[in-house]
Scaffold this motif. Structure first.
Motif, short mmCIF file in Angstrom:
data_model
loop_
_atom_site.label_atom_id
_atom_site.label_comp_id
_atom_site.label_asym_id
_atom_site.label_seq_id
_atom_site.Cartn_x
_atom_site.Cartn_y
_atom_site.Cartn_z
N GLY A 122 14.57 69.80 86.47
CA GLY A 122 15.01 70.48 85.27
C GLY A 122 15.29 71.95 85.55
N SER A 123 14.66 72.83 84.77
CA SER A 123 14.87 74.27 84.93
C SER A 123 13.93 74.88 85.96
N GLN A 124 13.02 74.09 86.51
CA GLN A 124 12.07 74.60 87.50
C GLN A 124 12.62 74.35 88.90
N ALA A 125 12.55 75.35 89.75
CA ALA A 125 13.15 75.19 91.08
C ALA A 125 12.48 76.11 92.08
N LEU A 126 12.42 75.64 93.31
CA LEU A 126 12.00 76.45 94.46
C LEU A 126 13.18 76.53 95.42
N ILE A 182 12.93 63.49 85.78
CA ILE A 182 11.58 63.82 85.35
C ILE A 182 10.63 62.65 85.63
N ALA A 183 11.08 61.43 85.38
CA ALA A 183 10.22 60.27 85.58
C ALA A 183 9.77 60.16 87.04
N ARG A 184 10.62 60.59 87.97
CA ARG A 184 10.25 60.48 89.39
C ARG A 184 9.10 61.40 89.79
N VAL A 205 13.87 65.38 76.18
CA VAL A 205 14.72 65.81 77.30
C VAL A 205 16.13 65.98 76.76
N MET A 206 16.60 67.22 76.69
CA MET A 206 17.87 67.48 76.03
C MET A 206 18.67 68.53 76.79
N VAL A 207 19.95 68.24 77.01
CA VAL A 207 20.90 69.19 77.57
C VAL A 207 22.18 69.08 76.76
N ASP A 260 8.85 69.74 74.54
CA ASP A 260 10.07 69.76 75.33
C ASP A 260 9.71 69.60 76.80
N ALA A 261 10.55 68.94 77.55
CA ALA A 261 10.27 68.70 78.96
C ALA A 261 10.03 70.00 79.73
#
Length: 267
Positions: A207-211, A23-25, A104-106, A152-153
Motif C-alpha cells: 500500500g502506502s508503506q514502503a522501504l 495486503i492479504a499476502r 481497502v480503497m483507491v 482503513d488499511a
C-alpha cells in the motif's frame, strides 16, 4: 499504526483492483480464505465463474472450520454486499471472535488500470467494477453494521507484519536470494529501474508503506541487497547493506540495528 486483535475474522472490503490481495499476502497463507484461489483449486482457473458455487461452498466450510478453532482468518474478496457482510459478522460473533472490517480503497481509475494487467478471465467488467467502487462503504457505515473494529488499511502496519513474519520464518537467510524469504515477501518487491551505476532499485511496498531497496551485484563487498537509511551522523539519506529480513524490519520499525550507515558527505 494499529495492531490486529487476535483471534478475529478480518474482512477486507473494497473493489477489485484496490490492492486487497497484496495486503492479504502479509498474513500467513493459512489465514487467508479467498474465493478466487478456491475457484482455482476446483477448476485451475481463478476466473472461472462456473466454479463459483463449488468455491463458495469450500469458502463457507473453511471459514467455519477455522472459526470453530478460533484461528485468525482473513476473508480476501470484495465484500461490498452488505448482506454478505452481515453474515460474516454474525458468523464471527457466533464463534466468539471479533469481526474486523479492513477497508481497502483507491481511486476508480487505479482499479481499472490494475484490472487491465490481469488475465482476461480474471478481469472484472468496468460496469461491475464501478458498482463495487460505489458500493464500498465508509468506516462509520461499517461500524454501524456491527463490526467490532472498522479501519482503513493504511492504519495497520501490514509491511511490518510481512517483514516480521519473514524474519521469524527465515531469521538467518541472506538476502542474496530474496525469494528465500518466501513468495509473499518477494512479491512485495516493486522494481523501479536502474541507477547510474547499473544497480537495480526498487521498494518493498505494501500500500502506502514502503522501504527503498536496491540490488548491487558486488561480491567484493560481501552483500547484494541494500536499504535506504538515514546517516548516523548527519541524518542524510544513504544506503546500507541489508543481510536479513530482520534488517528490513528494524529499519521499518525505527529500531536499533547494526547496519553501516555513514553517507558520502560524512566520509
Amino acid at each position: 499504526m494499529l495492531p490486529l486483535p487476535l483471534p478475529s475474522l478480518m474482512v477486507l472490503v473494497g473493489p477489485a483492483g484496490a490492492g486487497k490481495s497484496t495486503i492479504a499476502r502479509t498474513v500467513p497463507a493459512s489465514w487467508r480464505v479467498e474465493l478466487d484461489a478456491l475457484r482455482e483449486m476446483v477448476s485451475d482457473d481463478p476466473g472461472d465463474q462456473l466454479a463459483t458455487a463449488d468455491a463458495a461452498a469450500l469458502h463457507d466450510q473453511l471459514l467455519r472450520a477455522r472459526l470453530r478453532r478460533r484461528r485468525p482468518t482473513l476473508v480476501d474478496s470484495t465484500n461490498t454486499d452488505p448482506a454478505h457482510r452481515d453474515e460474516l459478522i454474525a458468523l464471527a460473533h457466533a464463534h466468539g471472535v471479533l469481526a474486523i472490517a479492513i477497508r481497502v480503497m483507491v481511486p476508480l481509475h487505479r482499479c481499472i488500470a490494475r484490472q487491465a494487467r490481469r488475465p482476461l478471465s480474471q478481469q472484472v467488467p468496468g460496469r461491475i467494477l464501478a458498482q463495487q467502487h460505489a458500493a464500498t462503504p465508509g468506516l462509520p457505515e461499517l461500524r454501524a453494521e456491527g463490526f467490532d473494529l472498522a479501519v482503513d488499511a493504511s492504519e495497520i502496519d501490514f509491511l511490518g507484519l510481512l517483514l516480521e513474519r519473514a524474519t521469524e520464518e527465515a531469521p538467518e537467510v541472506d538476502l542474496d536470494a530474496l525469494a528465500a524469504f518466501g513468495p509473499d515477501l518477494a512479491a512485495a518487491v516493486v522494481p523501479l529501474g536502474q541507477d547510474e551505476q547499473g544497480r537495480t532499485t526498487g521498494t518493498v511496498a505494501i500500500g502506502s508503506q514502503a522501504l527503498a531497496v536496491r540490488h548491487e551485484d558486488d561480491g567484493a563487498q560481501g552483500y547484494h541487497w541494500q536499504i535506504r537509511v538515514p546517516c548516523t551522523d548527519c541524518g542524510c539519506p544513504t544506503w546500507a547493506a541489508a543481510h536479513t529480513a530482520a534488517d528490513l524490519l528494524a529499519v521499518h520499525r525505527g529500531l536499533p540495528h547494526d547496519l553501516v550507515r555513514d553517507c558520502d558527505i560524512c566520509r
